[in-house]
Scaffold this active site. Structure first.
Site, PDB file in Angstrom:
ATOM      1  N   HIS A 143       0.822  -1.221   0.000  1.00 46.55           N
ATOM      2  CA  HIS A 143       0.000   0.000   0.000  1.00 46.55           C
ATOM      3  C   HIS A 143       0.858   1.274   0.000  1.00 46.55           C
ATOM      4  CE1 HIS A 143      -3.705  -2.106   0.385  1.00 46.55           C
ATOM      5  NE2 HIS A 143      -3.469  -2.566   1.605  1.00 46.55           N
ATOM      6  N   ASP A 183      -2.642 -10.541  -2.034  1.00 45.42           N
ATOM      7  CA  ASP A 183      -3.226  -9.979  -0.815  1.00 45.42           C
ATOM      8  C   ASP A 183      -4.689  -9.625  -1.096  1.00 45.42           C
ATOM      9  OD1 ASP A 183      -2.078  -8.453   1.916  1.00 45.42           O
ATOM     10  OD2 ASP A 183      -3.858  -7.508   1.066  1.00 45.42           O
ATOM     11  N   HIS A 185      -6.284  -7.078  -0.348  1.00 43.48           N
ATOM     12  CA  HIS A 185      -6.435  -5.661  -0.678  1.00 43.48           C
ATOM     13  C   HIS A 185      -5.623  -5.303  -1.918  1.00 43.48           C
ATOM     14  CE1 HIS A 185      -6.990  -5.925   3.793  1.00 43.48           C
ATOM     15  NE2 HIS A 185      -8.100  -5.294   3.456  1.00 43.48           N
ATOM     16  N   ASP A 276      -4.407 -12.584   3.726  1.00 50.16           N
ATOM     17  CA  ASP A 276      -5.667 -12.152   4.325  1.00 50.16           C
ATOM     18  C   ASP A 276      -6.871 -12.516   3.461  1.00 50.16           C
ATOM     19  OD1 ASP A 276      -4.601 -10.344   2.538  1.00 50.16           O
ATOM     20  OD2 ASP A 276      -4.788  -8.601   3.839  1.00 50.16           O
TER      21      ASP A 276
END
Length: 655
Positions: A143, A183, A185, A276
């Protein structure tokens, strides 16, 4: 010092360093991204004897000049100095300016070690010293943007290693790199860093939900294909819903990623290995098993001569993350044939997403122009060699996506590797995260406020979606609801001297059309109808996040008791952690029955943007307008004709 296990198999590198555990929240408050994540992984690998079969490397810190390949000087200065003693008093205030970030006295060292460790294994694999490697690092990185840490990430570890191999070590012959980000996200930071670079094929598969899932921007859309010379080299697989599992991911591999990788032919593969999306993860809400991760990894090992670098990103269920990493390590290490078969079916939405991605990218990758089966939902996931089957996805309440189970496993291979079928996920372990915020929630549940609404929440049934979850007619996506699902204790109406107006062209909840805003400042000539709901300050926090960033990690309140006391004097407070949302300006509208009245709208700067034309003014959609009208009529404030005229005037009247 490095150690090399006695293995006749592939040379696999492994890095873990306890110093990366020095990065934790101030005062050690509970947080999903905590040191126990990597400790759980290392403990699991040690118990399985994995380090003895690997080349265990020492972690090293990255140098500023290497980090500067992808990050600005200001960003580097921030991370380098944030743990110094002379900043300690300002550290929390600095962290609050960023999205989902914390700092402590160990953050700088951990960030440099994480970036340096990924760099170390990437260079070793590129040189041929290792066949593949796994860097068990934190803080994560995907991120982090050029000039901004965010989403638990300080430095973009994978981007630093990628840029280093391409730009600083040409003699290694690495000219094309595939980055796979699995991931849950979207890897927004990595995407932006290689947006125009055709040497990097960036592939991110993530929960998107039409831009409402973290990081809650449009960057993760399948339409974001890269720019300039890099157009076509950015591939997003944006899931429309949670609960995607092995079948969904394997379908994306078979029908998008693998065909493109064959054409791209990378020299090395770097995986942003977040776990995740694993079953039981408290933030991800998906259902990938250790088997699923093993299958995805095995398919990638057919390329780049098996030169694969894995760098840990997210993953917050300690059992899931440890079992999934172990599954991947077994795949990296072992070359014994293990056969098995499985059946599973993807969601219908998976078919839609894959088709949309292929149509968007077929102009750049001819292999994606081929016709697909009429329904992916009717196709079976084929047997995958060299993988043992896991049945760790123990949920059985979802009849739409059967869990993957082993059909047959040859008896003579049971002693070859640790069977993945033994890797079972304790799905209740995410309860630890659920209780992490118990302290502040308990305190704020005792404080009452009036939440003053003025848009679609004038309709009681619509407002209750923010409490109970779900959606009403006209909405395009569901609300997650509040933790405390008790209804408002009281409801009343009030008019205020504020201007109602409609802006923006499109919203994720309602689709095309403007949504309601309230002028941040009062004007005696204006009049807006407001429906007040008496709720707890805890519920107000949950609603505030749903209005702005639907999945912000609520380990602490975004609007605290201190903020409540301050806003009475200040009149408004802008919530920095929600600054990318449209309604992060909380405004105070006085007292009613000795209880403060709060609402939320855009900040004054955004209002000026609407006036100047920087942001669009736009009439609401029919569904959105009808919801407002319904609220005004059911609340006996206006007749249907008067309510329609009220909405029309707010839409047409200049600011």
């Amino acid at each position: 010092m490095e150690t090399n296990g006695e293995s006749t198999h592939r040379r696999v590198g492994l890095i873990y360093d306890e110093r990366m555990c020095k990065h934790f929240t101030p005062d050690d408050e509970p947080h999903p991204e905590n040191p126990n994540r990597i400790r759980a992984i290392w403990s699991k690998l040690q118990a399985a004897g994995i380090p003895q079969r690997c080349v265990v490397l020492n972690a090293r810190e990255a140098e500023d000049r290497t980090i500067a390949l992808v990050h600005t000087k200001n960003h580097i200065d921030l991370i380098r100095n944030i743990s110094s003693n002379n900043i300690s008093s300002r550290r929390n205030r600095i962290a609050s300016k960023f999205n989902s970030i914390y700092f402590n006295e160990g953050s700088s060292e951990a960030a440099y070690l994480a970036a340096g460790s990924v760099l170390e294994v990437a260079e070793r694999v590129a040189k041929g010293d290792l066949n593949s490697a796994f860097a068990i690092v934190r803080p994560p990185g995907h991120h982090a943007e050029e000039n901004e840490p965010m989403g638990f990430c300080l430095y973009n570890n994978v981007a630093i290693a990628t840029s280093f191999l391409l730009n600083e070590r040409p003699e290694l012959g690495v000219n094309k790199i595939l980055i796979v980000d699995w991931d849950i996200h979207h890897g927004n930071g990595t995407q932006k860093m290689f947006w125009e670079d055709p040497r990097v094929l960036f592939f991110s598969i993530h929960r998107f939900e039409f831009g409402s899932f973290y990081p809650a921007t449009n960057d993760g859309s399948y339409t974001m294909v890269g720019g300039g010379r890099g157009k076509g080299y950015n591939i997003n697989i944006p899931w429309e819903n949670g609960r995607c599992g092995d079948a969904d991911y394997i379908s994306a591999w078979d029908h998008v990623l693998i065909p493109v990788v064959k054409e791209f032919n990378p020299d090395i593969i770097i995986i942003s290995a977040g776990f995740d999306a694993a079953v039981g993860d408290p933030l991800g809400g998906c259902r990938v098993t250790p088997y699923g991760y093993a299958v995805m990894l095995k398919k990638l090992m057919e390329f780049a001569q098996g030169k694969i670098v894995m760098a840990l990103e997210g993953g917050y269920n300690l059992d899931s993350i440890a079992n999934s990493v172990l599954a991947c390590m077994e795949v990296l290490l072992d070359d014994k044939p293990i056969t098995g078969s499985s059946e599973a079916y993807p969601f219908e939405s998976t078919w839609r997403v894959i088709q949309a991605v292929r149509q968007e990218l077929c102009a750049f990758w001819s292999t994606l122009a081929d016709e697909l089966p009429k329904k992916l939902a009717g196709t079976k996931v084929p047997p995958v060699q060299n993988i043992l089957i896991s049945s760790s996805d123990s949920e059985d309440d979802n009849k739409e996506v059967p869990s993957i189970a082993s059909e047959s496993i040859e008896k003579d291979v049971q002693d070859v590797i640790q069977p993945l079928s033994k890797l079972r996920v304790d799905e209740d372990s995410h309860d630890k995260l659920a209780t992490a915020s118990a302290a502040w929630r308990s305190d704020l549940s005792k404080v009452e406020v009036w939440y003053a609404t003025y848009g679609s929440n004038l309709c009681r049934s619509r407002f209750l979606r923010y409490i109970e979850g779900g959606q009403v007619e006209g909405m395009r996506r569901s609300c997650s609801g509040s933790v405390d699902k008790n209804p408002p204790k009281e409801i009343m109406w009030k008019t205020v001297p504020r201007r109602l107006f409609f802006g923006r062209h499109h919203s994720f909840t309602w689709g095309p059309g403007g949504v309601a805003f309230l002028h941040p400042e009062s004007n005696i000539q204006d009049k807006a109808y407001m429906r007040l709901y008496k709720i707890t300050l805890e519920q107000f926090n949950d609603i505030l996040c749903q209005e702005n960033i639907s999945n912000h990690v609520m380990t602490s309140p975004v609007f605290s008791l201190t903020d409540l006391n301050s806003i009475i004097n200040q009149g408004s407070i802008s919530i920095d952690v929600l600054k990318k949302g449209w309604y992060h300006n909380v405004i105070y509208l006085g007292m009613e029955q000795s209880t403060p009245i709060l609402s939320m709208t855009c900040p004054v700067m955004d209002f000026e943007g609407f006036k100047s034309g920087k942001f669009p003014l736009c009439a609401p959609s029919e569904g959105y307008a009808n919801t407002i009208v319904k609220g005004l009529v059911e609340g006996k404030q206006l007749s249907e004709q008067e309510a329609k005229a009220y909405v029309q005037e707010a839409s047409a009247k200049p600011l």
